[in-house]
Motif scaffolding. Structure first.
Motif, PDB file in Angstrom:
ATOM      1  N   TRP A 346       2.082 -51.402 -33.767  1.00  0.00           N
ATOM      2  CA  TRP A 346       4.346 -50.890 -33.826  1.00  0.00           C
ATOM      3  C   TRP A 346       4.939 -52.079 -32.889  1.00  0.00           C
ATOM      4  N   LYS A 347       3.923 -52.130 -31.940  1.00  0.00           N
ATOM      5  CA  LYS A 347       4.992 -52.956 -31.140  1.00  0.00           C
ATOM      6  C   LYS A 347       5.923 -53.767 -31.735  1.00  0.00           C
ATOM      7  N   ILE A 348       6.038 -54.604 -32.408  1.00  0.00           N
ATOM      8  CA  ILE A 348       7.020 -55.055 -32.850  1.00  0.00           C
ATOM      9  C   ILE A 348       8.563 -54.884 -33.747  1.00  0.00           C
ATOM     10  N   PRO A 349       7.838 -54.413 -34.311  1.00  0.00           N
ATOM     11  CA  PRO A 349       8.763 -53.500 -34.963  1.00  0.00           C
ATOM     12  C   PRO A 349       9.979 -52.343 -33.818  1.00  0.00           C
ATOM     13  N   ALA A 350       8.956 -52.141 -33.257  1.00  0.00           N
ATOM     14  CA  ALA A 350       9.826 -50.937 -32.409  1.00  0.00           C
ATOM     15  C   ALA A 350      10.506 -51.862 -31.364  1.00  0.00           C
ATOM     16  N   ILE A 351      10.389 -53.430 -30.816  1.00  0.00           N
ATOM     17  CA  ILE A 351      10.339 -53.199 -29.668  1.00  0.00           C
ATOM     18  C   ILE A 351      11.777 -54.799 -30.732  1.00  0.00           C
ATOM     19  N   ALA A 352      12.107 -55.380 -31.800  1.00  0.00           N
ATOM     20  CA  ALA A 352      12.823 -55.738 -32.732  1.00  0.00           C
ATOM     21  C   ALA A 352      13.777 -54.738 -32.882  1.00  0.00           C
ATOM     22  N   THR A 353      13.293 -53.430 -32.855  1.00  0.00           N
ATOM     23  CA  THR A 353      14.953 -53.181 -33.899  1.00  0.00           C
ATOM     24  C   THR A 353      15.368 -52.853 -31.940  1.00  0.00           C
ATOM     25  N   GLY A 354      14.538 -51.933 -31.185  1.00  0.00           N
ATOM     26  CA  GLY A 354      15.296 -51.520 -29.757  1.00  0.00           C
ATOM     27  C   GLY A 354      16.268 -52.565 -29.335  1.00  0.00           C
ATOM     28  N   LEU A 355      15.902 -54.044 -29.416  1.00  0.00           N
ATOM     29  CA  LEU A 355      16.639 -55.379 -28.759  1.00  0.00           C
ATOM     30  C   LEU A 355      17.945 -55.581 -30.186  1.00  0.00           C
ATOM     31  N   VAL A 356      17.825 -55.377 -31.486  1.00  0.00           N
ATOM     32  CA  VAL A 356      19.374 -55.379 -32.144  1.00  0.00           C
ATOM     33  C   VAL A 356      19.886 -54.282 -31.774  1.00  0.00           C
ATOM     34  N   PHE A 357      19.156 -52.662 -31.088  1.00  0.00           N
ATOM     35  CA  PHE A 357      20.579 -51.911 -31.352  1.00  0.00           C
ATOM     36  C   PHE A 357      21.178 -52.349 -29.676  1.00  0.00           C
ATOM     37  N   ALA A 358      20.022 -52.471 -29.095  1.00  0.00           N
ATOM     38  CA  ALA A 358      20.523 -53.419 -27.077  1.00  0.00           C
ATOM     39  C   ALA A 358      21.712 -54.054 -27.924  1.00  0.00           C
ATOM     40  N   ILE A 359      21.116 -54.981 -27.988  1.00  0.00           N
ATOM     41  CA  ILE A 359      22.058 -56.176 -27.972  1.00  0.00           C
ATOM     42  C   ILE A 359      23.833 -55.929 -28.603  1.00  0.00           C
ATOM     43  N   LEU A 360      23.250 -55.042 -29.742  1.00  0.00           N
ATOM     44  CA  LEU A 360      24.471 -54.635 -30.996  1.00  0.00           C
ATOM     45  C   LEU A 360      25.358 -53.631 -29.490  1.00  0.00           C
ATOM     46  N   VAL A 361      24.884 -53.352 -28.508  1.00  0.00           N
ATOM     47  CA  VAL A 361      25.873 -52.149 -27.311  1.00  0.00           C
ATOM     48  C   VAL A 361      25.678 -53.240 -26.267  1.00  0.00           C
ATOM     49  N   MET A 362      25.576 -53.916 -26.262  1.00  0.00           N
ATOM     50  CA  MET A 362      26.388 -54.866 -25.517  1.00  0.00           C
ATOM     51  C   MET A 362      27.661 -56.686 -26.217  1.00  0.00           C
ATOM     52  N   LEU A 363      27.373 -56.279 -27.109  1.00  0.00           N
ATOM     53  CA  LEU A 363      27.921 -57.837 -28.352  1.00  0.00           C
ATOM     54  C   LEU A 363      29.675 -56.385 -28.704  1.00  0.00           C
ATOM     55  N   THR A 364      29.171 -55.403 -29.287  1.00  0.00           N
ATOM     56  CA  THR A 364      30.549 -54.559 -29.063  1.00  0.00           C
ATOM     57  C   THR A 364      31.639 -54.261 -28.805  1.00  0.00           C
ATOM     58  N   PRO A 365      31.904 -54.480 -28.045  1.00  0.00           N
ATOM     59  CA  PRO A 365      33.200 -54.662 -27.050  1.00  0.00           C
ATOM     60  C   PRO A 365      33.826 -56.525 -27.543  1.00  0.00           C
ATOM     61  N   TYR A 366      33.122 -57.031 -27.288  1.00  0.00           N
ATOM     62  CA  TYR A 366      33.550 -58.403 -28.401  1.00  0.00           C
ATOM     63  C   TYR A 366      33.613 -58.556 -28.924  1.00  0.00           C
ATOM     64  N   LEU A 367      32.458 -57.431 -30.031  1.00  0.00           N
ATOM     65  CA  LEU A 367      33.300 -57.370 -31.912  1.00  0.00           C
ATOM     66  C   LEU A 367      34.282 -57.105 -32.090  1.00  0.00           C
ATOM     67  N   LEU A 368      34.776 -56.271 -31.199  1.00  0.00           N
ATOM     68  CA  LEU A 368      36.205 -55.444 -31.727  1.00  0.00           C
ATOM     69  C   LEU A 368      37.407 -56.010 -31.123  1.00  0.00           C
ATOM     70  N   ILE A 369      36.959 -56.452 -30.276  1.00  0.00           N
ATOM     71  CA  ILE A 369      38.286 -57.376 -29.282  1.00  0.00           C
ATOM     72  C   ILE A 369      38.773 -58.637 -30.855  1.00  0.00           C
ATOM     73  N   LEU A 370      37.580 -59.285 -31.077  1.00  0.00           N
ATOM     74  CA  LEU A 370      37.438 -60.337 -32.372  1.00  0.00           C
ATOM     75  C   LEU A 370      38.038 -60.049 -33.367  1.00  0.00           C
ATOM     76  N   THR A 371      37.456 -58.543 -34.091  1.00  0.00           N
ATOM     77  CA  THR A 371      37.755 -57.936 -35.127  1.00  0.00           C
ATOM     78  C   THR A 371      39.545 -57.753 -35.205  1.00  0.00           C
ATOM     79  N   HIS A 372      40.030 -57.406 -33.976  1.00  0.00           N
ATOM     80  CA  HIS A 372      40.952 -56.207 -33.928  1.00  0.00           C
ATOM     81  C   HIS A 372      41.121 -54.911 -33.975  1.00  0.00           C
ATOM     82  N   GLN A 373      39.922 -54.559 -34.089  1.00  0.00           N
ATOM     83  CA  GLN A 373      38.991 -53.172 -34.123  1.00  0.00           C
ATOM     84  C   GLN A 373      38.996 -52.709 -32.621  1.00  0.00           C
ATOM     85  N   THR A 374      39.196 -52.262 -31.615  1.00  0.00           N
ATOM     86  CA  THR A 374      39.774 -52.228 -30.267  1.00  0.00           C
ATOM     87  C   THR A 374      40.664 -50.656 -30.678  1.00  0.00           C
TER      88      THR A 374
END
Length: 519
Positions: A346-374
């Motif tokens: 389960w280590k790879i699924p746990a790390i991979a899923t967590g990193l995807v969620f963590a990266i989404l948290v960090m990228l969301t502000p920029y994605l909102l700006i680029l898509t004019h969804q702020t």
């Protein structure tokens, strides 16, 4: 025989490179982060401009840290958030050190990765609130207390460090008090550690660290025990039905799935249940981690029966359980054999899923700006938007109309965050005063600071949230006159516009009561 890639030195090197890389990424992210301070960040920063032994709702350390961060970073939002990165890096280092000591370097490597790959960890290490220092001192206390009990080498050093980290943890957040009964529980549960309940260094650590609170207690006694009264409100239960309990339980567990990531959250729950079921058969090292996680997490769940739970309350208890999960996925000898058979897959699924969620948290502000969804209804950072723009509008009014007024100051109605953000983002970071929603009551730190005599007779720019909002009726009693000046629109995108109404108050009458922030 270990291969070079799986040897202890190899894993230790990987961990330090991982921690350094995470720190660098977070530093770069903070420098480029496009949004304003959160309400709590601005509020605590304002505390840091009047250092004290106590504050309305929290112990004083967050104000002291904010003062330091402001001094080092020039009172900029980037400087404040770099302090959060520093504390988070320290926390990761302690997670590594205690994991390595208890379960070995391989487990420590996975424990660090699981911690990094948690969206909640991303947030707490980028936003400087009370949880950042609490987690730092809690994780350090976990390391030093274990050595105080089990490592007789450098014994004096361990109890001194335990004392300091407990003391400063208490000055960070009231949750640190839980460390004391959990440490006593750990000592009492095992025959080999019960003797330490009679050791002088244990009580020296407890007494001296608790003494850190004496100045804060004295401050509270001089301020009607305001911090204690405020804290009690968080634990006021209500008589509710089964559906209400199920509803808030759903909200709470949903928030934990988001903060840990779904796979990690489920793994944590299973490890917790399995550990409790076979607790008597666990090794002493695994029991240590279980004691500092399971009771706290179970207590939080039981509290759902009578009240709502803030998502960040169990944060400190996840430190130990994630370390334990790191040992399970690494299949180290210290964990039960059943875990070694089950968890490595389960280590790879746990790390991979967590990193995807963590990266989404960090990228969301920029994605909102680029898509004019702020500003959209689902925008998770909506509370960090528009504050500097509001300050720009108020600053423009000050420059245009200020020369016609008598020593004008700023007065903000509504929520305390408006006053805090204006104090931070106005160009000269001036004193900003707050008109409480219910005058005559103490709703925040601003009411405690009181009203300075030198404001008598001065004029004010009054900021009221809302479109064409009326100035509070009670405010008219403290000024000679209040006149409408203009409406303010703060537009972050087509999705959301914040409205404020700006008034001018003429001639503040002495003897009036509202609160202030002072540089």
């Amino acid at each position: 025989m270990h291969t070079a890639s799986s040897s202890t030195p190899a894993y230790s090197k990987r961990i330090w490179w991982t921690i350094a890389a995470v720190a660098l990424i977070r530093i770069l992210y903070v420098i480029c982060f496009p949004f304003d301070l959160s309400g709590d960040e601005a509020y605590y920063w304002d505390w840091g401009r009047q250092l004290s032994w106590g504050y309305f709702s929290k112990p004083p350390l967050i104000a002291w840290i904010m003062a330091l961060a402001g001094w080092l970073g020039g009172n900029t939002d980037t400087g404040i958030r770099l302090m959060a990165v520093a504390l988070g890096t320290g926390t990761l280092s302690f997670v590594y050190l205690i994991s390595r000591q208890l379960l070995g370097s391989k487990a420590a490597f996975w424990a660090v990765l699981l911690t990094v790959a948690s969206p909640g960890n991303v947030a707490v290490n980028l936003i400087l609130t009370i949880d950042a220092p609490l987690l730092f001192f809690w994780s350090g206390a976990l390391l030093f207390f274990y050595n105080q009990v089990h490592n007789r080498r450098y014994a004096r050093l361990w109890w001194i460090l335990t004392t300091l980290f407990l003391g400063f943890g208490l000055l960070s957040k009231q949750m640190m008090l839980v460390f004391y009964p959990l440490s006593a529980l750990y000592l009492a549960l095992q025959p080999e550690t019960r003797g330490f309940l009679k050791h002088w260094s244990l009580y020296a650590s407890w007494i001296i660290s608790l003494a850190f609170l004496i100045p804060t207690i004295v401050w509270n006694s001089q301020n009607d025990w305001i911090t204690i009264s405020h804290t009690q409100h968080h634990f006021e239960g209500k008589n509710v039905g089964v559906l209400d309990i199920l509803s808030r339980a759903g909200e709470y567990f949903g928030s934990q799935l988001a903060l840990l990531s779904p796979v990690t959250a489920v793994a944590v729950a299973i490890v917790l249940i399995m550990g409790l079921k076979h607790f008597s058969k666990l090794s002493a090292k695994v029991k240590y981690l279980m004691v500092f996680s399971a009771p706290g997490l179970l207590l939080v769940c039981l509290m759902l029966i009578r009240q709502s739970i803030n998502p960040n309350w169990p944060a400190v208890f996840y430190t130990s359980i994630l370390i334990l999960l790191g040992g399970a996925v690494a299949a180290v000898p210290e964990v039960p054999e059943s875990w070694r058979r089950f968890w490595p897959r389960w280590k790879i699924p746990a790390i991979a899923t967590g990193l995807v969620f963590a990266i989404l948290v960090m990228l969301t502000p920029y994605l909102l700006i680029l898509t004019h969804q702020t500003g959209a209804s689902w925008d998770p950072v909506v509370r960090l938007e528009g504050w500097s723009e509001l300050a720009d509008e108020v600053q423009r009014a000050r420059e245009v109309h200020g020369s016609d007024l008598h020593e004008p100051f700023i007065l903000a109605a509504g929520h305390r965050y408006t006053a805090s953000h204006l104090a931070f983002y106005l160009v000269d970071q001036p004193s900003v005063f707050h008109w409480p929603e219910t005058p005559g009551t103490i709703e925040s730190q601003y009411e405690l600071w009181g009203f300075p005599d030198d404001l008598g007779g001065r004029d004010a720019f009054i900021v009221v949230p809302g479109e064409h909002a009326e100035s509070p009726e009670t405010m008219h009693h403290v000024f000679e006159s209040i006149d409408f000046l203009e409406d303010i629109e703060v537009t972050r995108s087509a999705k959301r516009t914040r409205y404020y109404t700006l008034y001018i108050g003429k001639g503040l009458k002495l003897g009036s009561t509202f609160s202030k922030t002072t540089p």
